[in-house]
Design a protein around this motif. Structure first.
Motif, PDB file in Angstrom:
ATOM      1  N   UNK A  62      44.450  78.284  37.048  1.00  0.00           N
ATOM      2  CA  UNK A  62      45.835  77.778  37.008  1.00  0.00           C
ATOM      3  C   UNK A  62      46.592  79.288  37.575  1.00  0.00           C
ATOM      4  N   UNK A  63      45.911  80.190  38.121  1.00  0.00           N
ATOM      5  CA  UNK A  63      46.423  81.409  38.359  1.00  0.00           C
ATOM      6  C   UNK A  63      46.688  81.870  39.807  1.00  0.00           C
ATOM      7  N   UNK A  64      45.742  82.623  40.281  1.00  0.00           N
ATOM      8  CA  UNK A  64      45.791  83.019  41.671  1.00  0.00           C
ATOM      9  C   UNK A  64      45.725  81.809  42.779  1.00  0.00           C
ATOM     10  N   UNK A  65      44.980  80.999  42.736  1.00  0.00           N
ATOM     11  CA  UNK A  65      44.906  79.993  43.855  1.00  0.00           C
ATOM     12  C   UNK A  65      45.587  78.689  43.261  1.00  0.00           C
ATOM     13  N   UNK A  66      46.739  78.885  42.440  1.00  0.00           N
ATOM     14  CA  UNK A  66      47.367  77.853  41.896  1.00  0.00           C
ATOM     15  C   UNK A  66      48.735  77.906  41.885  1.00  0.00           C
ATOM     16  N   UNK A  67      49.434  76.738  42.328  1.00  0.00           N
ATOM     17  CA  UNK A  67      51.044  76.869  42.335  1.00  0.00           C
ATOM     18  C   UNK A  67      51.505  76.099  40.947  1.00  0.00           C
ATOM     19  N   UNK A  68      52.221  76.465  40.034  1.00  0.00           N
ATOM     20  CA  UNK A  68      52.275  76.185  38.810  1.00  0.00           C
ATOM     21  C   UNK A  68      53.613  75.504  38.696  1.00  0.00           C
ATOM     22  N   UNK A  99      47.074  78.213  47.412  1.00  0.00           N
ATOM     23  CA  UNK A  99      46.457  79.217  48.430  1.00  0.00           C
ATOM     24  C   UNK A  99      46.301  78.508  49.800  1.00  0.00           C
ATOM     25  N   UNK A 100      45.995  79.043  50.765  1.00  0.00           N
ATOM     26  CA  UNK A 100      46.032  78.360  52.025  1.00  0.00           C
ATOM     27  C   UNK A 100      45.243  79.192  52.982  1.00  0.00           C
ATOM     28  N   UNK A 101      44.754  78.574  54.189  1.00  0.00           N
ATOM     29  CA  UNK A 101      43.679  79.217  55.243  1.00  0.00           C
ATOM     30  C   UNK A 101      44.543  79.927  55.955  1.00  0.00           C
ATOM     31  N   UNK A 154      22.905  83.707  33.311  1.00  0.00           N
ATOM     32  CA  UNK A 154      22.979  83.885  34.728  1.00  0.00           C
ATOM     33  C   UNK A 154      24.325  83.643  35.173  1.00  0.00           C
ATOM     34  N   UNK A 155      25.195  84.658  35.609  1.00  0.00           N
ATOM     35  CA  UNK A 155      26.437  84.390  36.156  1.00  0.00           C
ATOM     36  C   UNK A 155      26.628  84.724  37.546  1.00  0.00           C
ATOM     37  N   UNK A 156      25.620  84.594  38.294  1.00  0.00           N
ATOM     38  CA  UNK A 156      25.324  85.094  39.610  1.00  0.00           C
ATOM     39  C   UNK A 156      26.534  84.543  40.508  1.00  0.00           C
ATOM     40  N   UNK A 157      26.825  83.291  40.613  1.00  0.00           N
ATOM     41  CA  UNK A 157      27.896  82.856  41.670  1.00  0.00           C
ATOM     42  C   UNK A 157      28.799  81.753  40.786  1.00  0.00           C
ATOM     43  N   UNK A 158      30.040  82.049  41.027  1.00  0.00           N
ATOM     44  CA  UNK A 158      30.982  81.317  40.709  1.00  0.00           C
ATOM     45  C   UNK A 158      31.798  80.885  42.007  1.00  0.00           C
ATOM     46  N   UNK A 159      32.237  79.495  41.886  1.00  0.00           N
ATOM     47  CA  UNK A 159      33.476  79.241  42.912  1.00  0.00           C
ATOM     48  C   UNK A 159      35.012  79.711  42.678  1.00  0.00           C
ATOM     49  N   UNK A 160      35.557  80.378  43.438  1.00  0.00           N
ATOM     50  CA  UNK A 160      36.809  80.873  42.877  1.00  0.00           C
ATOM     51  C   UNK A 160      38.037  80.232  43.561  1.00  0.00           C
ATOM     52  N   UNK A 161      39.211  80.335  42.976  1.00  0.00           N
ATOM     53  CA  UNK A 161      40.405  79.997  43.304  1.00  0.00           C
ATOM     54  C   UNK A 161      40.280  78.356  43.298  1.00  0.00           C
ATOM     55  N   UNK A 162      39.566  77.535  42.414  1.00  0.00           N
ATOM     56  CA  UNK A 162      39.663  76.155  42.267  1.00  0.00           C
ATOM     57  C   UNK A 162      40.534  75.619  41.544  1.00  0.00           C
ATOM     58  N   UNK A 163      41.752  75.198  42.015  1.00  0.00           N
ATOM     59  CA  UNK A 163      42.994  74.662  41.307  1.00  0.00           C
ATOM     60  C   UNK A 163      42.534  73.345  40.893  1.00  0.00           C
ATOM     61  N   UNK A 170      40.646  83.274  56.684  1.00  0.00           N
ATOM     62  CA  UNK A 170      40.263  83.650  54.967  1.00  0.00           C
ATOM     63  C   UNK A 170      41.238  82.580  54.362  1.00  0.00           C
ATOM     64  N   UNK A 171      40.852  82.659  53.265  1.00  0.00           N
ATOM     65  CA  UNK A 171      41.721  81.861  52.148  1.00  0.00           C
ATOM     66  C   UNK A 171      42.744  82.994  51.744  1.00  0.00           C
ATOM     67  N   UNK A 172      44.081  82.439  51.536  1.00  0.00           N
ATOM     68  CA  UNK A 172      45.090  83.762  51.056  1.00  0.00           C
ATOM     69  C   UNK A 172      45.670  83.090  49.756  1.00  0.00           C
ATOM     70  N   UNK A 173      45.864  83.880  48.845  1.00  0.00           N
ATOM     71  CA  UNK A 173      46.320  83.350  47.477  1.00  0.00           C
ATOM     72  C   UNK A 173      47.226  84.448  47.084  1.00  0.00           C
ATOM     73  N   UNK A 174      47.684  84.310  45.722  1.00  0.00           N
ATOM     74  CA  UNK A 174      48.705  85.238  45.022  1.00  0.00           C
ATOM     75  C   UNK A 174      48.391  86.803  45.209  1.00  0.00           C
ATOM     76  N   UNK A 175      46.966  87.201  45.046  1.00  0.00           N
ATOM     77  CA  UNK A 175      46.337  88.278  45.109  1.00  0.00           C
ATOM     78  C   UNK A 175      46.648  88.889  46.436  1.00  0.00           C
ATOM     79  N   UNK A 176      46.333  88.344  47.650  1.00  0.00           N
ATOM     80  CA  UNK A 176      46.619  88.845  48.996  1.00  0.00           C
ATOM     81  C   UNK A 176      48.164  88.951  49.232  1.00  0.00           C
ATOM     82  N   UNK A 177      48.661  88.068  48.669  1.00  0.00           N
ATOM     83  CA  UNK A 177      50.533  88.113  48.725  1.00  0.00           C
ATOM     84  C   UNK A 177      50.698  89.352  48.008  1.00  0.00           C
TER      85      UNK A 177
END
Length: 617
Positions: free
Chosen positions: A198-204, A513-515, A167-176, A519-526
Motif C-alpha cells: 500500500x506504499x511505494x507501488x500503490x496509489x492510495x 507504478x508503471x513501466x 528463509x527470506x531469500x526472495x520476495x516479489x516487490x511493489x505488488x499492489x 524498468x518499473x518506476x514507483x514512488x521511490x524513483x519519483x
C-alpha cells in the motif's frame, strides 16, 4: 455528542428511508409553495441534501452528521468511548459497495476507532518530533552521530522467528493488491514472500484502498480463483502506507486517520487471527520509519492489537525499511524496540538516497550526481550502509534484506537484450549475497527462476546467512554521507524529469507504478528524481560537457519538450492529455519550491487538484 455512521443493511431500512425522504421533500415543497421561500430551519437545505444523497446511494454506507440534528437510533453502532465526538467515513467508491460493507462492519469501525484513540497522543508526538527534528537540522546542519546508548553494548538478540520466516531469500516487490491480476500472479509464484504493497507501488485513491483490502480479505479466506489455502501461499508481507500519508476519507474527532493506521487496522481486524492460526502472519514491512522512537510506537501498536484481538504476544513480525538517513544512525535501537516483533531490517537505494537530499540538500557538499551514471550500491555511502545493515542485524540474530531489482525483462526471451538484462540483475544481486544479505526483492516474475537458481548456487540449502557477521571495519557517519564523485548529465536531467512527470500522471490515473525504459518506476524513483532536479536548481549544477547550468528556466524548457512528447505517446484521450498537463504543472511546482517537500507522495496526496481527480476514481 456522537457522530453517527449509518450503514444500510436491509430492504426494510431502504423502504423506511425512502418514505421519510418523500415526506420531508413534500413538506419542503409545500412550504415553498405557501410562503414562496423555505421556512425550514437554517440547516434545512442541508437536511434535504443529505436525504437526496441518501436516495441515490441507498446501497452505500452514508455519513450522517450530527449537526443536521436528525434523531437516528444507534443500537447497532455503539461507539463505547465517551471521548468520541464524531466519526466520518466517506461513502463507498462506485461499484464497490459490497466490498466496502464487508470491510467496514460495525465491529471493524469500532476497532479502528479504539486503535486511533489509544495512540492518538503518541501519533501526534511522532509528527511533532518529525517537524522539530527537521527544523533543528535546518538550523544547525551537521552530520549526525550514532546514539551512545547501553543498548549497543549489551548482548541481546531479537526473538526467534517461526519456521516459514527462516528463509527470506526472495520476495516479489511493489505488488499492489488493488491490481488483482498482478496480485493473483504473485500468489502463484515460487517465492518466499510477497510485498503486499500500500506504499511505494500503490496509489492510495479510495477505490484502490477498498479493492486492495478486499482482495487481501478474499485471499486469506481462499476465495480467489485458482488460489490455494493461505498455508500454501507465499508469505504475505503487508506494507501499509507510511506515516506521511493521511487518509482523507476517514476522520475521528475531526482528525484524519493516518493511512498507516487504517491499513494496519483493517489487515489486523479481518485477517490477523486467521493468519496467526495458520502460522502465516501477520507480517509487515514498515516503510519510512524515522528513528527508534517510531519503532517503539509500532511495537506498542503491535502489542495492543494482539491483546485486543486475542492473538498471542510476539506473533506479529515486522521488517523495518531503513529508507531515511537518520534511521541508519539508530539501527541497533530500532531492532531493540521491536525485538519481540522484529523481522530485521531492509536496505534499499532510492528512498534512502532521496532522504540525504531532503535532510542535507541545501549544502553544496551533498549534491548527488546523475543517479543512473554515478549512483549504485557499489558507491561508498551505499556500500557502507548495506554493510552496516548486515552487521547490525546479524549481530542481533535478525535478517538483513536488500532492495528490489526494478528491471523488466524484454518480451523476446531469445534476444541478446533479454540475456543481458538477466546477467545484469544477477550480477547486482550476487554482490548483495556476497555482502551477506539474507534476501532481496524483484518486481518482474520472469526473474524468479533466475534468482532462485542464484541463491541455490551460492548458498545451497542454507535458509539464511545470519551466521555471517560481516567485517570489523569501523563505519562512521562520514562513511554514510560520503557523496560519490561525478556530475550532472543531460540524459540524467531528462530522465529524472520524465520519471517524475509520469509518476504524477500515473497517480492521477490511479496507478502506483508503471513501466518506463525497461524498468518499473514507483514512488521511490519519483522521490529521487524530483529531489535531484530540485537540488540541481538550488546549486546551479553544471551540465557535463556543455556550457549550461541547471536553472528553473532550463528545467521549464526541458519539461515542456518532454511533456509534449509524452502527450504524443500517452495522450490518446482528452482526459489523458489534461492529466499530463496537470502532472507537468505539479512537477514544476514541486521542484521550484523554496523548501523541498519531504515526500512527493505527501504533497500529491494533499493537493486540492489531486484530491478532486481522486474523487472521481
Amino acid at each position: 455528542m456522537i457522530g453517527l455512521l449509518l450503514i444500510m443493511e436491509s430492504k426494510l431500512d431502504i423502504l423506511i428511508w425512502m418514505k421519510i425522504l418523500l415526506i420531508i421533500f413534500k413538506v419542503y415543497l409545500l412550504g415553498k409553495a405557501c410562503s414562496k421561500k423555505s421556512y425550514l430551519i437554517s440547516s434545512g437545505t442541508g437536511i434535504i441534501d443529505a436525504f437526496y444523497f441518501l436516495l441515490i446511494n441507498v446501497n452505500l454506507a452514508i455519513n450522517v452528521c450530527y449537526f443536521y440534528k436528525i434523531p437516528f437510533k444507534i443500537t447497532d453502532m455503539s461507539l463505547k468511548n465517551n471521548n468520541i465526538h464524531n466519526v466520518y467515513l466517506n461513502r463507498a467508491p462506485k461499484g464497490l459497495q459490497n466490498e466496502f460493507q464487508t470491510l467496514f462492519t460495525h465491529e471493524a469501525v469500532q476497532f479502528l476507532v479504539d486503535l486511533n484513540l489509544e495512540f492518538q497522543s503518541k501519533i501526534d508526538k511522532l509528527y511533532i518530533t518529525r517537524y522539530s527534528r527537521k527544523y533543528e537540522l535546518a538550523k544547525n546542519p551537521k552530520i549526525p552521530e550514532f546514539l551512545k546508548t547501553e543498548i549497543r553494548e549489551l548482548d541481546w538478540k531479537v526473538a526467534p522467528v517461526k519456521r516459514r520466516l527462516e528463509n527470506r531469500h526472495l520476495d516479489l516487490g511493489d505488488v499492489s493488491p488493488s491490481n488483482l491480476d498482478h496480485f493473483l500472479s504473485a500468489l502463484r509464484a515460487k517465492v518466499q514472500g510477497i510485498q503486499v504493497d500500500f506504499d511505494d507501488g500503490h496509489c492510495p485513491i479510495w477505490s484502490n484502498q477498498i479493492s486492495g483490502h478486499y482482495n487481501i480479505y478474499q485471499a486469506v479466506r481462499k476465495n480467489l480463483p485458482d488460489i490455494p489455502a493461505i498455508s500454501n501461499l507465499p508469505i504475505l508481507m503487508f506494507r501499509p502506507r507510511a506515516w506521511n500519508i493521511l487518509e482523507h476519507n476517514i476522520s475521528i474527532n475531526g482528525r484524519e486517520v493516518p493511512g498507516s493506521i487504517l491499513d494496519f487496522g483493517l489487515i489486523m481486524f479481518h485477517n490477523g487471527l486467521l493468519l496467526s492460526r495458520e502460522e502465516c502472519g501477520p507480517f509487515f514491512y514498515l516503510s519510512k520509519v524515522q528513528g527508534s522512537s517510531e519503532a517503539k510506537l509500532w511495537n506498542e501498536i503491535f502489542s495492543w492489537s494482539q491483546s485486543k484481538l486475542g492473538i498471542p504476544y510476539g506473533t506479529i513480525k515486522a521488517c523495518v525499511l531503513i529508507e531515511d538517513i537518520l534511521s541508519s544512525f539508530e539501527m541497533d535501537e530500532i531492532l531493540y524496540e521491536l525485538r519481540d516483533h522484529s523481522l530485521g531490517l531492509n536496505c534499499g537505494i532510492w528512498d534512502y538516497a532521496a532522504s540525504v537530499i531532503v535532510k542535507f540538500g541545501t549544502d553544496p557538499d551533498f549534491v548527488l550526481p546523475d543517479r543512473n551514471k554515478y549512483v549504485n550500491m557499489s558507491k561508498h555511502f551505499l556500500k557502507k550502509y548495506m554493510e552496516l545493515v548486515v552487521r547490525t542485524c546479524h549481530r542481533r540474530n535478525a535478517h538483513a534484506t536488500g532492495g528490489m531489482a526494478a528491471k523488466l525483462l524484454p518480451e523476446n526471451a531469445d534476444s541478446e537484450e533479454f540475456r543481458q538484462t538477466v546477467r545484469g540483475v544477477c550480477q547486482g544481486k550476487l554482490a548483495e549475497i556476497k555482502a551477506g544479505v539474507d534476501g532481496f526483492m524483484v518486481f518482474d516474475l520472469g526473474l524468479v527462476s533466475h534468482m532462485n537458481k542464484l541463491w541455490k548456487d551460492q548458498t545451497g540449502n542454507r535458509p539464511n546467512q545470519i551466521s555471517f557477521l560481516g567485517t570489523n571495519e569501523k563505519i562512521t557517519g562520514k562513511d554514510l554521507l560520503k557523496m560519490p564523485t561525478g556530475g550532472v548529465t543531460m540524459e540524467g536531467v531528462l530522465h529524472n524529469i520524465s520519471v517524475a512527470i509520469l509518476f504524477i500522471y500515473n497517480w492521477l490515473e490511479g496507478r502506483g507504478c508503471f513501466p518506463y525504459k525497461g524498468s518499473v518506476e514507483d514512488s521511490a524513483t519519483a522521490e529521487i528524481s524530483r529531489a535531484q532536479v530540485w537540488q540541481w536548481i538550488r546549486h546551479a549544477a553544471k551540465i557535463e560537457n556543455q556550457d549550461q547550468i541547471v536553472t528553473r528556466q532550463f528545467i521549464y524548457v526541458c519539461s515542456s519538450n518532454i511533456v509534449a512528447d509524452l502527450i504524443r505517446e500517452y495522450g490518446n484521450s482528452s482526459g489523458a492529455r489534461k492529466k499530463l498537463i496537470v502532472a507537468f504543472d505539479l512537477f514544476l511546482e514541486i521542484v521550484s519550491l523554496r523548501e523541498l517537500p519531504e515526500y512527493i507522495t505527501t504533497y500529491l496526496n494533499d493537493a486540492h487538484v489531486f484530491r478532486k481527480v481522486h474523487a472521481n476514481l
